[in-house]
Design a protein around this motif. Structure first.
Motif, PDB file in Angstrom:
ATOM      1  N   UNK A 328      -1.204   1.083  -5.965  1.00 10.12           N
ATOM      2  CA  UNK A 328      -0.751   0.999  -4.574  1.00 10.12           C
ATOM      3  C   UNK A 328       0.154   2.178  -4.230  1.00 10.12           C
ATOM      4  N   UNK A 329       1.003   2.572  -5.193  1.00 10.01           N
ATOM      5  CA  UNK A 329       1.867   3.724  -4.952  1.00 10.01           C
ATOM      6  C   UNK A 329       1.048   4.983  -4.767  1.00 10.01           C
ATOM      7  N   UNK A 330      -0.025   5.116  -5.539  1.00  9.62           N
ATOM      8  CA  UNK A 330      -0.896   6.274  -5.404  1.00  9.62           C
ATOM      9  C   UNK A 330      -1.548   6.303  -4.038  1.00  9.62           C
ATOM     10  N   UNK A 331      -1.939   5.117  -3.511  1.00 12.53           N
ATOM     11  CA  UNK A 331      -2.525   5.068  -2.174  1.00 12.53           C
ATOM     12  C   UNK A 331      -1.542   5.506  -1.123  1.00 12.53           C
ATOM     13  N   UNK A 332      -0.278   5.075  -1.225  1.00 12.40           N
ATOM     14  CA  UNK A 332       0.738   5.494  -0.262  1.00 12.40           C
ATOM     15  C   UNK A 332       0.955   7.012  -0.319  1.00 12.40           C
ATOM     16  N   UNK A 333       0.903   7.551  -1.526  1.00 10.79           N
ATOM     17  CA  UNK A 333       1.081   8.981  -1.653  1.00 10.79           C
ATOM     18  C   UNK A 333      -0.031   9.744  -0.958  1.00 10.79           C
ATOM     19  N   UNK A 334      -1.268   9.272  -1.127  1.00 10.60           N
ATOM     20  CA  UNK A 334      -2.403   9.920  -0.460  1.00 10.60           C
ATOM     21  C   UNK A 334      -2.256   9.842   1.051  1.00 10.60           C
ATOM     22  N   UNK A 335      -1.767   8.727   1.588  1.00 12.93           N
ATOM     23  CA  UNK A 335      -1.535   8.599   3.033  1.00 12.93           C
ATOM     24  C   UNK A 335      -0.491   9.585   3.508  1.00 12.93           C
TER      25      UNK A 335
END
Length: 342
Positions: A328-335
């Motif tokens: 989930x943290x990786x997804x936020x970073x991509x956003x």
């Protein structure tokens, strides 16, 4: 004017009844009378049936030279209702009946004919015995012999019936009572057996229901014990919730260590957690985010930590590390990268 209804009429003194002329009528004079057919008959000409009680306008006359004990005999003339043929019958005071004469045949008189035949036989026999005394002796001997034969035949029939059917009503009634008693006992036994079977089925069903209730109460514990672990359970749990062997524990620990080396820890601060940067408002100086030291709670959750920018920055940027998986943290970073590119 004289009265019409008087009892005493006037007779003149010179009245002589012998001088009154007498009306001479023929002895075979016929009168028209209304009568009903005295019996069922059938016309000989056309075959029409004339039933008893049918009304006719008949001609009546007195039969000449026929008397029965001083009683006159009358003759009646009727006509067929179909062919108008003449039918005649007369009275029979001897038998208190009517006798058919001409034009039709009487129906349903078989019994009458049989009685007449019997009477004729008796009369002939009496006439023979009256003139011949030896005939009387022969007839008496014949009658007694016939009577003895009849009695012997009757006795033989009685003996034959007794030999063929020795019926004892007392024994028959006792056997019937015993049979009825056995039947009642059999029915009672069947009822008891059926009742016992029904109770047994109800008891078995009750035991099954109680077992199912116990299984329903112990179901969650057994499901927790025997629950099949998903492949991703190693990512969310570090502690063991079920009885596992030492070999399975070692394998699981090796998998967790390899995952943490490649991606990072689940609840701890990972390498990707420090890369998340909140977007700076427009016009503010760029600041380099400093890795902030996060504090871990007793439950393993990460508290939000704010990192201050360099002294030249006007607005401090807050870096928040949320509790969750590293994916989930990786997804936020991509956003956040996509927002910078915009």
């Amino acid at each position: 004017m004289s009265e019409r209804k008087v009892l005493n009429k006037y007779y003149p003194p010179d009245f002589d009844p012998s001088k009154i002329p007498k009306l001479k009528l023929p002895k075979d004079r016929q009168y028209v009378v209304r009568l009903m057919a005295p019996f069922n008959m059938r016309c000989k000409t056309c075959g029409e049936y004339i039933y008893k009680g049918k009304k006719f306008n008949a001609r009546k006359e007195t039969v000449q030279n026929e008397l029965y004990l001083g009683l006159p005999i009358f003759r009646f003339y009727i006509k067929c209702t179909r062919c108008l043929a003449e039918i005649t019958f007369k009275t029979d005071p001897e038998n208190t009946d009517y006798a058919m004469e001409h034009g039709a045949t009487r129906n349903f008189q078989a019994e009458k004919l049989m009685e007449e035949e019997e009477k004729k036989i008796v009369q002939d026999r009496e006439e023979e015995e009256l003139n011949n005394p030896m005939k009387v002796l022969e007839n008496r001997t014949r009658d007694s012999k016939m009577e003895m034969e009849v009695l012997e035949n009757l006795q033989e029939l009685k003996d034959l019936n007794q030999r063929q059917a020795q019926v004892n009503f007392e024994v028959m009634l006792n056997e019937y009572k015993e049979l009825e008693q056995r039947q009642k006992e059999r029915e009672q036994e069947e009822d008891e057996r059926e009742t016992k079977e029904m109770l047994d089925r109800a008891l078995v069903k009750r035991l099954r229901d109680s077992d199912s209730e116990e299984e329903g109460e112990n179901g969650p514990e057994r499901s927790r014990k025997h629950k099949a672990y998903n492949p991703t359970d190693i990512l969310t749990t570090d502690t063991n919730t079920g009885p596992q062997t030492s070999f399975s524990l070692g394998v699981k620990k090796q998998k967790v260590e390899s995952w943490e080396r490649s991606v990072g820890g689940m609840n701890g601060r990972g390498a990707l957690g420090s890369l998340i940067v909140r977007k700076k408002p427009a016009g503010s100086d760029s600041a380099i985010p400093q890795p902030a030291s996060d504090t871990r709670t007793a439950s393993g959750a990460v508290k939000p930590v704010t990192s201050t920018a360099t002294p030249g920055a006007s607005i401090s940027q807050t870096v928040t590390v949320q509790n969750g998986s590293s994916l989930s943290l990786l997804g936020e970073y991509l956003d956040s990268d996509e927002s910078h590119s915009d």
